[in-house]
Design an enzyme around this catalytic site. Sequence first.
Site, PDB file in Angstrom:
ATOM      1  N   ARG A 241       0.860  -1.177   0.000  1.00 18.16           N
ATOM      2  CA  ARG A 241       0.000   0.000   0.000  1.00 18.16           C
ATOM      3  C   ARG A 241       0.898   1.230   0.000  1.00 18.16           C
ATOM      4  NH1 ARG A 241      -3.539  -2.329  -1.895  1.00 18.16           N
ATOM      5  NH2 ARG A 241      -5.635  -2.712  -1.104  1.00 18.16           N
ATOM      6  N   GLU A 270      -3.483   7.614  -4.493  1.00 20.09           N
ATOM      7  CA  GLU A 270      -3.769   7.232  -5.881  1.00 20.09           C
ATOM      8  C   GLU A 270      -5.068   7.879  -6.374  1.00 20.09           C
ATOM      9  OE1 GLU A 270      -3.745   2.978  -6.208  1.00 20.09           O
ATOM     10  OE2 GLU A 270      -1.772   2.791  -5.292  1.00 20.09           O
ATOM     11  N   HIS A 288      -0.497   0.554 -10.262  1.00 20.17           N
ATOM     12  CA  HIS A 288      -1.198  -0.419  -9.410  1.00 20.17           C
ATOM     13  C   HIS A 288      -1.619  -1.643 -10.227  1.00 20.17           C
ATOM     14  CE1 HIS A 288      -3.538  -0.626  -5.379  1.00 20.17           C
ATOM     15  NE2 HIS A 288      -3.257  -1.846  -5.795  1.00 20.17           N
TER      16      HIS A 288
END
Length: 322
Positions: A241, A270, A288
């Site tokens: 993360r 993000e 991602h």
Amino acid sequence: MAKPKILITRGWPAECEARAARDYDATLNADDAPLDTDQMRAALADYDAVCPTVTDALPADLFEGSPRAWIIGNFGVGYNHIDVAAAKAAGIAVSNTPGVLTDCTADIALTLMLMIARRAGEGERMVRAGAWHGWTPTQLIGTKLSGKTLGIVGMGRIGIATARRAQHGFGMKVVYYNRSEVAAERLQGLDATRLPSIDAVCEAADMVSLHLPGGGENSGMIDAARLDLIGPEGFLINTARGDVVDEAALTAALEAGRIRGAGLDVFAKEPHVPDALRHLDNVVLLPHLGSATAETRAAMGHMVLDNLDAFFAGKPLPNPVG
């Protein structure tokens, strides 16, 4: 009997959406646009189940006022975007999708290691820019993975899968930190040494790979001091993360050469990626992609629906959170 009313907050693989539409009174997101806070609050009030992703923030205040929802079926293994304690207090179950994305996320960790060690991102940009003028003996000199030490922070499913790939594929030595003891059978066939702290892993490893949940006490845990422990010849890899890394401290370390490079698949806010990071050559940035294969994303959607099926049938959740 009426089918449970469910909301899928983002576009899913077609086969999973078809299953959801067959088995539930399902609302799909045809535009695949993120929901804002007001829309998410309304969803909890209007649906029996809400199926969010990492792009959907569900803070504590959304669970106030006795929402209708009975279950949150998270599309993803990480759930730090959900205030699980607040959901539980409101009587809402939470599930996630562990296991099915292990291999693909580990593959991305190795991809980032290879790309940053061999300066593949720089080379790809050079070719696309028309700036490559032919082979020379000293162009874009990187380093090998073979024989180096990989440090795993968080020796869960993905950490173990990453360590196996690195050791069996590249002959890397593996050290790791995990808060709890890892069962010996899970490490079978892997020669890995548990160290007493994250700091010890950062000091010992040439390549530090992060595999732990975000949020809480893990937020910003890779800070300037730990980056200094990784050192000027070391690399940082993050497929966990984004918020577990202090991005400002990482940028400063990369700019000053206090670490050699970084490979990032996740970011603190993000889809925002700090300009300073985007302008550095010694960092590889991916959008991602950890679970982004057709097989894995379909498996994730089916696991969410498996959890909903069990819940609405009055059976135990296969993958409960909290």
